[in-house]
Design an enzyme around this catalytic site. Structure first.
Site, PDB file in Angstrom:
ATOM      1  N   ASP A 158     -28.044  13.049 -20.588  1.00 50.54           N
ATOM      2  CA  ASP A 158     -26.853  13.877 -20.416  1.00 50.54           C
ATOM      3  C   ASP A 158     -26.894  14.974 -21.459  1.00 50.54           C
ATOM      4  OD1 ASP A 158     -25.853  12.375 -18.313  1.00 50.54           O
ATOM      5  OD2 ASP A 158     -24.646  11.100 -19.600  1.00 50.54           O
ATOM      6  N   ASP A 211     -25.133  14.486 -12.259  1.00 51.13           N
ATOM      7  CA  ASP A 211     -23.752  13.984 -12.273  1.00 51.13           C
ATOM      8  C   ASP A 211     -22.802  14.987 -11.625  1.00 51.13           C
ATOM      9  OD1 ASP A 211     -24.662  11.765 -13.713  1.00 51.13           O
ATOM     10  OD2 ASP A 211     -24.136  12.656 -15.648  1.00 51.13           O
TER      11      ASP A 211
END
Length: 175
Positions: free
Chosen positions: A124, A146
């Site tokens: 991330d 995501d």
């Protein structure tokens, strides 16, 4: 139904899934190997958005953190099973919006599964925060995969709501 329209949703979905997978993996490669995000703790972009390297060993919002090889591969298998289910759904749909929605979700699932398989965790790098307003602070880190999954789910819900509205309107006109 003509052959040209029969698998329109599938074609759109497959193209979007491939695009999301490539964009997700390319962005991570660029940020790790060119920007060297692993060496720079945080790079501010906007008052509410930073680039920030995070290993996510769980799923969305860091839920179900896995610190074992078995957990890692269970999450990879779950992602691939979801993509298989989405593929069947894509095969059966003719709706361009459903195809786009499912393609975004499948591409995101594949991008995160690729991370887990290669690194044992998802990378991330986009960090949303409330800036200097502490009560707005929602430290949420995510990536292209995501974001694609989230957009795909919202579009799928939107299409469901719109199709129900159309069905209700049609039943009111005929009844």
């Amino acid at each position: 139904m003509s052959g040209a329209h029969r698998h329109r949703g599938l074609r759109i979905g497959a193209a979007l899934a491939a695009a999301v997978l490539v964009l997700d993996q390319a962005s991570k490669f660029y940020l790790i190997h060119v920007v060297r995000l692993t060496e720079n703790p945080q790079i501010p972009l906007l008052p509410f958005l930073d680039l920030s390297f995070v290993w996510n060993y769980g799923i969305s919002y860091g839920l179900f953190q896995q610190d074992s090889a078995l957990g890692r591969w269970v999450l990879v298998a779950a992602s691939l099973a979801a993509v298989l289910f989405i593929g069947v759904w894509l095969w059966r749909t003719n709706s361009p919006l459903t195809g786009a929605s499912l393609g975004l979700i499948a591409g995101g699932a594949l991008g995160n599964a690729a991370d887990r398989a290669a690194y044992g965790a998802v990378i991330d790098f986009l960090h949303l925060h409330g800036g200097r307003i502490r009560w707005l602070d929602f430290p949420y880190s995510f990536n292209v995969a995501d974001a694609a999954i989230s957009i795909g789910v919202v579009l799928l819900l939107l299409e469901t709501l719109l199709s129900r509205k159309d069905a209700l309107e049609q039943s009111g006109k005929t009844g």
